[in-house]
Design a protein around this motif. Structure first.
Motif, PDB file in Angstrom:
ATOM      1  N   ALA A 299       0.841  -1.195   0.000  1.00  0.00           N
ATOM      2  CA  ALA A 299       0.000   0.000   0.000  1.00  0.00           C
ATOM      3  C   ALA A 299       0.878   1.247   0.000  1.00  0.00           C
ATOM      4  O   ALA A 299       1.917   1.292   0.667  1.00  0.00           O
ATOM      5  CB  ALA A 299      -0.911   0.003   1.220  1.00  0.00           C
ATOM      6  N   GLY A 300       0.467   2.247  -0.766  1.00  0.00           N
ATOM      7  CA  GLY A 300       1.224   3.494  -0.830  1.00  0.00           C
ATOM      8  C   GLY A 300       2.418   3.442  -1.758  1.00  0.00           C
ATOM      9  O   GLY A 300       3.292   4.308  -1.705  1.00  0.00           O
ATOM     10  N   VAL A 301       2.469   2.445  -2.651  1.00  0.00           N
ATOM     11  CA  VAL A 301       3.599   2.339  -3.580  1.00  0.00           C
ATOM     12  C   VAL A 301       3.624   3.556  -4.501  1.00  0.00           C
ATOM     13  O   VAL A 301       2.579   4.082  -4.899  1.00  0.00           O
ATOM     14  CB  VAL A 301       3.509   1.036  -4.404  1.00  0.00           C
ATOM     15  N   GLN A 302       4.807   4.031  -4.803  1.00  0.00           N
ATOM     16  CA  GLN A 302       4.964   5.198  -5.665  1.00  0.00           C
ATOM     17  C   GLN A 302       5.250   4.768  -7.109  1.00  0.00           C
ATOM     18  O   GLN A 302       5.912   3.752  -7.347  1.00  0.00           O
ATOM     19  CB  GLN A 302       6.115   6.077  -5.159  1.00  0.00           C
ATOM     20  N   SER A 303       4.747   5.540  -8.050  1.00  0.00           N
ATOM     21  CA  SER A 303       5.049   5.274  -9.454  1.00  0.00           C
ATOM     22  C   SER A 303       6.549   5.427  -9.677  1.00  0.00           C
ATOM     23  O   SER A 303       7.172   6.365  -9.183  1.00  0.00           O
ATOM     24  CB  SER A 303       4.288   6.261 -10.341  1.00  0.00           C
ATOM     25  N   HIS A 328       9.064  -2.662 -13.058  1.00  0.00           N
ATOM     26  CA  HIS A 328       8.898  -1.218 -12.971  1.00  0.00           C
ATOM     27  C   HIS A 328       7.415  -0.909 -12.723  1.00  0.00           C
ATOM     28  O   HIS A 328       6.574  -1.189 -13.591  1.00  0.00           O
ATOM     29  CB  HIS A 328       9.366  -0.536 -14.257  1.00  0.00           C
ATOM     30  N   VAL A 329       7.112  -0.367 -11.546  1.00  0.00           N
ATOM     31  CA  VAL A 329       5.722  -0.067 -11.183  1.00  0.00           C
ATOM     32  C   VAL A 329       5.326   1.295 -11.738  1.00  0.00           C
ATOM     33  O   VAL A 329       6.006   2.298 -11.488  1.00  0.00           O
ATOM     34  CB  VAL A 329       5.542  -0.094  -9.652  1.00  0.00           C
ATOM     35  N   ASN A 330       4.234   1.321 -12.493  1.00  0.00           N
ATOM     36  CA  ASN A 330       3.713   2.562 -13.067  1.00  0.00           C
ATOM     37  C   ASN A 330       2.259   2.728 -12.632  1.00  0.00           C
ATOM     38  O   ASN A 330       1.423   1.849 -12.882  1.00  0.00           O
ATOM     39  CB  ASN A 330       3.772   2.522 -14.601  1.00  0.00           C
TER      40      ASN A 330
END
Length: 374
Positions: A299-303, A328-330
């Motif tokens: 939770a709260g992951v940043q792009s 790579h989280v987008n």
């Protein structure tokens, strides 16, 4: 037994010049030559080992691949640089190394004798391209390919060339200011084979050869890269007169993957998640080269967050472990909203929970990239 390092075999370092490499090989080849060490299996093994090392290190392209990937760059290819050494190949390719040290520039006792007997001609090489998926590259694969190659036609017979009497060479004597000079040149009648056609079937060519389609099995090691060339010894065109068959040169072509991108031994995956998933956390199923895996998104992951899955990349071709899969989280921002959704986000705009508050430990995009390659 594991292969020795080629530089160690020849007793040179990586900065050695081509002349130094040739000199080192010649010294070892003369020392362990079968004519000087009859019935000595250990000397024969060292003779082959030195020839294999020289075959790779004397070729700029192969040397570059060896420096980068080690012995595994040639695994599964067969022939030189693949562990399948034989005396005929050594003598036919490297005879010029020895000059006049043996039998007036040739060798005795192998393939009818070189320089004094029949010369064995080598057939031409064939070249093909093999396409591989990332999954095949990651796990190694055996490919069966159809190859059209020249082979000696059944019923073809040969006779000793009447011009050179089977030597493949003719001697020419010329007068110079220094006296009479004798030189050897390739026989024009037989092309150096030492033999000419005696009988052949009607469907064979002038050299008694026909084209035949064969299925060839190619073992491709894990970790190969696009453009790499492997060699399958003896699967090129056959040579007339029972000569040495050429080789099949296999160029690797890496296919584009639908979701994964390769960078060396590492793989990259772009994962897109919704804004609610970024806020609340979720789990997602992603592709790897060994199948799908499920990963947890906090939770709260940043792009721009990069998740590293260790050992989920491509095996190193030199045998030093595996690369990683970098996810790579987008965070996907919707481009259109209905009235109710707009009202919700207008209300959230005034909520200080949604104000950007980067912490000192949060890294910038460039820092993340720097960490990724370190």
């Amino acid at each position: 037994m594991a292969k020795r390092d080629f530089y160690e075999v020849l007793g040179v370092d990586k900065s050695a010049s081509p002349a130094d490499i040739k000199k080192a090989y010649r010294k070892l080849a003369l020392k362990y030559h079968p004519d000087k060490n009859p019935d000595d299996k250990e000397a024969e093994a060292k003779f082959k080992e030195a020839a294999e090392a020289y075959e790779v290190l004397s070729n700029a392209d192969k040397k570059s691949r060896y420096d980068q990937f080690g012995h595994q760059a040639f695994e599964g290819a067969g022939g030189f640089g693949g562990g399948g050494m034989n005396m005929d190949d050594i003598f036919s390719q490297f005879g010029d190394i020895f000059g006049g040290a043996f039998g007036g520039g040739g060798f005795s006792g192998f393939g009818g004798g070189f320089g004094g007997g029949q010369r064995r001609v080598k057939g031409s090489n064939l070249r093909i391209r093999v396409k591989l998926s990332l999954e095949e590259i990651a796990n190694s694969v055996e490919k069966k390919v159809k190859v059209r190659r020249k082979v000696q036609a059944s019923g073809t017979t040969y006779k000793t060339c009447p011009t050179c009497n089977g030597s493949g060479q003719v001697m020419r004597v010329t007068n110079t200011i220094l006296g009479r000079m004798q030189t050897a040149t390739t026989c024009n009648t037989c092309g150096g084979a030492g033999q000419t056609i005696d009988k052949k079937p009607h469907d064979a060519d002038a050299q008694g050869m026909i084209v035949k389609e064969e299925t060839v099995s190619i073992k491709i090691p894990a970790g190969v890269v696009d453009g790499m060339q492997l060699k399958v010894t003896g699967k090129g065109n056959e040579a007339p007169g029972n000569g040495i068959s050429g080789d099949l040169l296999v160029a690797i072509e890496e296919e584009t993957h639908e979701t994964l991108q390769r960078e060396g031994d590492n793989l990259h995956y772009d994962l897109y998640i919704s804004f609610p998933d970024a806020v609340l956390g979720t789990s997602k199923e992603i592709d790897t080269v060994t199948g799908k895996v499920r990963i947890k998104i906090e939770a709260g992951v940043q792009s721009g967050k990069i998740l590293r899955l260790r050992g989920k990349g491509i095996p190193s071709i030199n045998g030093y472990g595996k690369g990683d899969l970098l996810v790579h989280v987008n965070v996907w921002t919707p481009k259109t909203l209905n009235k109710q959704q707009k009202e919700f986000f207008e209300a959230m705009r005034e909520d200080d929970h949604f104000d950007p508050k980067p912490e000192s430990g949060d890294k910038s995009f460039f820092e993340k990239v720097k960490d990724m390659f370190s």
